[in-house]
Design an enzyme around this catalytic site. Structure first.
Site, PDB file in Angstrom:
ATOM      1  N   ILE A  12       0.836  -1.205   0.000  1.00  0.00           N
ATOM      2  CA  ILE A  12       0.000   0.000   0.000  1.00  0.00           C
ATOM      3  C   ILE A  12       0.876   1.262   0.000  1.00  0.00           C
ATOM      4  O   ILE A  12       0.625   2.213  -0.743  1.00  0.00           O
ATOM      5  CB  ILE A  12      -0.969  -0.005   1.207  1.00  0.00           C
ATOM      6  CG1 ILE A  12      -1.894  -1.226   1.127  1.00  0.00           C
ATOM      7  CG2 ILE A  12      -1.792   1.293   1.250  1.00  0.00           C
ATOM      8  CD1 ILE A  12      -2.751  -1.467   2.362  1.00  0.00           C
ATOM      9  N   SER A 118      -6.958  -1.098  10.809  1.00  0.00           N
ATOM     10  CA  SER A 118      -7.493  -2.280  10.119  1.00  0.00           C
ATOM     11  C   SER A 118      -8.887  -2.621  10.602  1.00  0.00           C
ATOM     12  O   SER A 118      -9.241  -2.387  11.766  1.00  0.00           O
ATOM     13  CB  SER A 118      -6.568  -3.458  10.404  1.00  0.00           C
ATOM     14  OG  SER A 118      -7.180  -4.673  10.066  1.00  0.00           O
ATOM     15  N   TYR A 142      -2.789  -8.891  16.549  1.00  0.00           N
ATOM     16  CA  TYR A 142      -2.683  -7.886  15.485  1.00  0.00           C
ATOM     17  C   TYR A 142      -3.779  -6.827  15.627  1.00  0.00           C
ATOM     18  O   TYR A 142      -3.517  -5.618  15.564  1.00  0.00           O
ATOM     19  CB  TYR A 142      -2.787  -8.569  14.120  1.00  0.00           C
ATOM     20  CG  TYR A 142      -2.903  -7.607  12.967  1.00  0.00           C
ATOM     21  CD1 TYR A 142      -1.791  -6.898  12.520  1.00  0.00           C
ATOM     22  CD2 TYR A 142      -4.124  -7.388  12.324  1.00  0.00           C
ATOM     23  CE1 TYR A 142      -1.891  -6.002  11.475  1.00  0.00           C
ATOM     24  CE2 TYR A 142      -4.235  -6.497  11.277  1.00  0.00           C
ATOM     25  CZ  TYR A 142      -3.121  -5.807  10.853  1.00  0.00           C
ATOM     26  OH  TYR A 142      -3.225  -4.911   9.826  1.00  0.00           O
ATOM     27  N   ARG A 210     -16.312 -10.596   1.780  1.00  0.00           N
ATOM     28  CA  ARG A 210     -15.437  -9.534   2.269  1.00  0.00           C
ATOM     29  C   ARG A 210     -15.729  -8.251   1.501  1.00  0.00           C
ATOM     30  O   ARG A 210     -16.242  -8.275   0.384  1.00  0.00           O
ATOM     31  CB  ARG A 210     -13.957  -9.896   2.048  1.00  0.00           C
ATOM     32  CG  ARG A 210     -13.450 -11.106   2.812  1.00  0.00           C
ATOM     33  CD  ARG A 210     -13.352 -10.814   4.308  1.00  0.00           C
ATOM     34  NE  ARG A 210     -12.762 -11.926   5.061  1.00  0.00           N
ATOM     35  CZ  ARG A 210     -13.446 -12.941   5.570  1.00  0.00           C
ATOM     36  NH1 ARG A 210     -14.751 -13.016   5.402  1.00  0.00           N
ATOM     37  NH2 ARG A 210     -12.820 -13.873   6.277  1.00  0.00           N
TER      38      ARG A 210
HETATM   39  C1  UD2 Z   1      -8.111  -9.496   6.374  1.00  0.00           C
HETATM   40  C2  UD2 Z   1      -6.726  -8.871   6.404  1.00  0.00           C
HETATM   41  C3  UD2 Z   1      -6.144  -8.973   7.776  1.00  0.00           C
HETATM   42  C4  UD2 Z   1      -7.082  -8.411   8.829  1.00  0.00           C
HETATM   43  C5  UD2 Z   1      -8.457  -9.095   8.696  1.00  0.00           C
HETATM   44  C6  UD2 Z   1      -9.451  -8.435   9.641  1.00  0.00           C
HETATM   45  C7  UD2 Z   1      -5.789  -9.165   4.181  1.00  0.00           C
HETATM   46  C8  UD2 Z   1      -4.796  -9.911   3.343  1.00  0.00           C
HETATM   47  N1  UD2 Z   1      -5.870  -9.563   5.473  1.00  0.00           N
HETATM   48  O1  UD2 Z   1      -7.998 -10.884   6.611  1.00  0.00           O
HETATM   49  O2  UD2 Z   1      -4.901  -8.250   7.819  1.00  0.00           O
HETATM   50  O3  UD2 Z   1      -7.185  -7.020   8.654  1.00  0.00           O
HETATM   51  O4  UD2 Z   1      -8.953  -8.940   7.364  1.00  0.00           O
HETATM   52  O5  UD2 Z   1     -10.661  -9.129   9.639  1.00  0.00           O
HETATM   53  O6  UD2 Z   1      -6.458  -8.248   3.740  1.00  0.00           O
HETATM   54  N2  UD2 Z   1      -9.134 -17.627   1.496  1.00  0.00           N
HETATM   55  C9  UD2 Z   1      -9.337 -18.688   0.629  1.00  0.00           C
HETATM   56  N3  UD2 Z   1      -8.288 -19.109  -0.126  1.00  0.00           N
HETATM   57  C10 UD2 Z   1      -7.036 -18.555  -0.049  1.00  0.00           C
HETATM   58  C11 UD2 Z   1      -6.834 -17.473   0.864  1.00  0.00           C
HETATM   59  C12 UD2 Z   1      -7.912 -17.041   1.625  1.00  0.00           C
HETATM   60  O7  UD2 Z   1     -10.429 -19.238   0.538  1.00  0.00           O
HETATM   61  O8  UD2 Z   1      -6.134 -18.998  -0.767  1.00  0.00           O
HETATM   62  C13 UD2 Z   1     -10.300 -17.122   2.259  1.00  0.00           C
HETATM   63  C14 UD2 Z   1     -10.045 -16.995   3.736  1.00  0.00           C
HETATM   64  O9  UD2 Z   1     -10.300 -18.215   4.392  1.00  0.00           O
HETATM   65  C15 UD2 Z   1     -11.046 -15.888   4.098  1.00  0.00           C
HETATM   66  C16 UD2 Z   1     -11.088 -15.007   2.840  1.00  0.00           C
HETATM   67  O10 UD2 Z   1     -10.555 -15.802   1.797  1.00  0.00           O
HETATM   68  O11 UD2 Z   1     -12.317 -16.438   4.320  1.00  0.00           O
HETATM   69  C17 UD2 Z   1     -10.259 -13.747   2.954  1.00  0.00           C
HETATM   70  O12 UD2 Z   1      -8.963 -14.121   3.420  1.00  0.00           O
HETATM   71  P1  UD2 Z   1      -7.738 -13.077   3.444  1.00  0.00           P
HETATM   72  O13 UD2 Z   1      -6.589 -13.809   4.070  1.00  0.00           O
HETATM   73  O14 UD2 Z   1      -7.540 -12.483   2.103  1.00  0.00           O
HETATM   74  O15 UD2 Z   1      -8.218 -11.885   4.367  1.00  0.00           O
HETATM   75  P2  UD2 Z   1      -8.935 -11.903   5.824  1.00  0.00           P
HETATM   76  O16 UD2 Z   1     -10.299 -11.335   5.614  1.00  0.00           O
HETATM   77  O17 UD2 Z   1      -8.784 -13.195   6.509  1.00  0.00           O
END
Ligand code: UD2
Length: 313
Positions: A12, A118, A142, A210
């Site tokens: 970012i 965040s 975090y 999301r």
């Molecule tokens: C996001 C932020 C994290 C924190 C969080 C707060 C990112 C990268 N991370 O985590 O820093 O702020 O929000 O709630 O923005 N998934 C899959 N396949 C993959 C990877 C992920 O299905 O290969 C799913 C994962 O299980 C989740 C969704 O995608 O349900 C989003 O995952 P993420 O890691 O991109 O972001 P998140 O929301 O866990």
């Protein structure tokens, strides 16, 4: 105006630096290259002052803050699971490091500090969309560190008159997001899997959703937060106000990529929340924030970048 971007070589941060340079501002970047990359700044290296160093070292931050009008504080350890495994390390960078940035900014008579926070501060509460007035209930170290960073920034406003704004980023995506960590953002994972001809992994049934916000919209929010009047001490959600399910994400991406793939389904990830969505009305009202790049357009640009990048490797 002279800006300091901490973490300016990161995903970012480097986009913010490019936007500032493009409009002719002076930019100092402070980055320790622990996760940031010099190549992220390739297009602007000759036009910025680059300081290689850590926010954990007060003297370095003091040096970086000299003559600066506004600090955009993006440097942080951003992995939620890493913070669960090693809370001390994340605390040292995200809390103690932020305190150094605030102390140095105050000493240097910086006008305003914009802090990257965040959606993780909200934690597990099921209410949607998230509004800034909800009580933070972080689930991870975090999330705690990001909330503490907001509180410290606010206290520096009250105690010392240092103007401050905190931006709660939702799921930011776009070019340069690192796909290599097991916990990288899902869009970077999907893009690199498709390019490698491998099935993308979906944890769970793909109905989880999301608020995916393209990085350029986050840059816009940061630039507005530097200048908006009467916002000191406030926190703002920075998302789009819309949520998209993971299955929809994959459908849109395969459509753009012109490929058909069947994802590999694995059990839901421990600690995952089901849905996330920002209420962005506060940012719209006070900052004049209007996401300019839609999710679909952001996806097209992101896919184009990963494709070009993988071709160059
Ligand atoms: C996001 C932020 C994290 C924190 C969080 C707060 C990112 C990268 N991370 O985590 O820093 O702020 O929000 O709630 O923005 N998934 C899959 N396949 C993959 C990877 C992920 O299905 O290969 C799913 C994962 O299980 C989740 C969704 O995608 O349900 C989003 O995952 P993420 O890691 O991109 O972001 P998140 O929301 O866990």
């Amino acid at each position: 105006m002279r800006y300091l971007v901490t973490g300016g070589a990161g995903f970012i941060g480097s986009h913010i630096v490019e936007a500032l340079v493009a409009r002719g501002d002076e930019v100092v970047v402070l980055d320790d290259f622990s996760t940031g990359k010099r190549e992220n700044l390739a297009g602007v290296l000759s036009r910025i002052e680059l300081i290689e160093g850590s926010i954990c070292d007060l003297a370095t931050v003091q040096h970086a803050c000299r003559g600066v009008d506004v600090v955009l504080h993006q440097a942080a350890l951003t992995s939620v699971p890493r913070s669960v495994e090693n809370p001390l390390e994340t605390h040292a960078v995200n809390v103690d490091g932020t305190l150094n940035v605030l102390l140095a900014a105050r000493q240097a008579k910086v006008r305003r500090v914009v802090v990257a926070s965040s959606a993780a501060v909200y934690g597990q509460s099921p209410e949607l969309p998230k509004t800034e007035s909800m009580r933070p209930e972080p689930l991870s170290p975090y999330g705690v560190t990001k909330y503490v960073a907001e509180l410290y920034a606010q206290v520096f406003g009250r105690a010392y008159g240092l103007e401050n704004v905190s931006l709660r980023y939702f799921n930011v995506f776009g070019p340069r997001q690192d796909a290599r960590s097991p916990y990288s953002g899902v869009l970077s994972k999907f893009c690199t899997a498709l390019l490698a001809g491998e099935p993308p992994t979906i944890y769970g049934d793909g109905t989880q959703s999301r608020d995916f916000v393209y990085v350029e919209n986050v840059v816009q929010a940061n630039l507005l937060a530097c200048q908006a009047p009467d916002v000191s001490g406030l926190t703002f959600n920075i998302g789009t106000g819309r949520r998209v399910s993971l299955q929809e994400v994959l459908d849109s991406l395969t459509h753009i990529a012109g490929t058909a793939v069947s994802p590999k389904h694995l059990p839901p990830r421990a600690g995952d929340i089901l849905h996330s969505q920002a209420d962005i009305s506060r940012a719209q009202h006070y900052l004049g924030y209007r996401p300019q790049v839609s999710f679909e357009e952001g996806l097209r640009r992101t896919w184009a970048w990963y494709r070009q990048h993988s071709a160059a490797d």
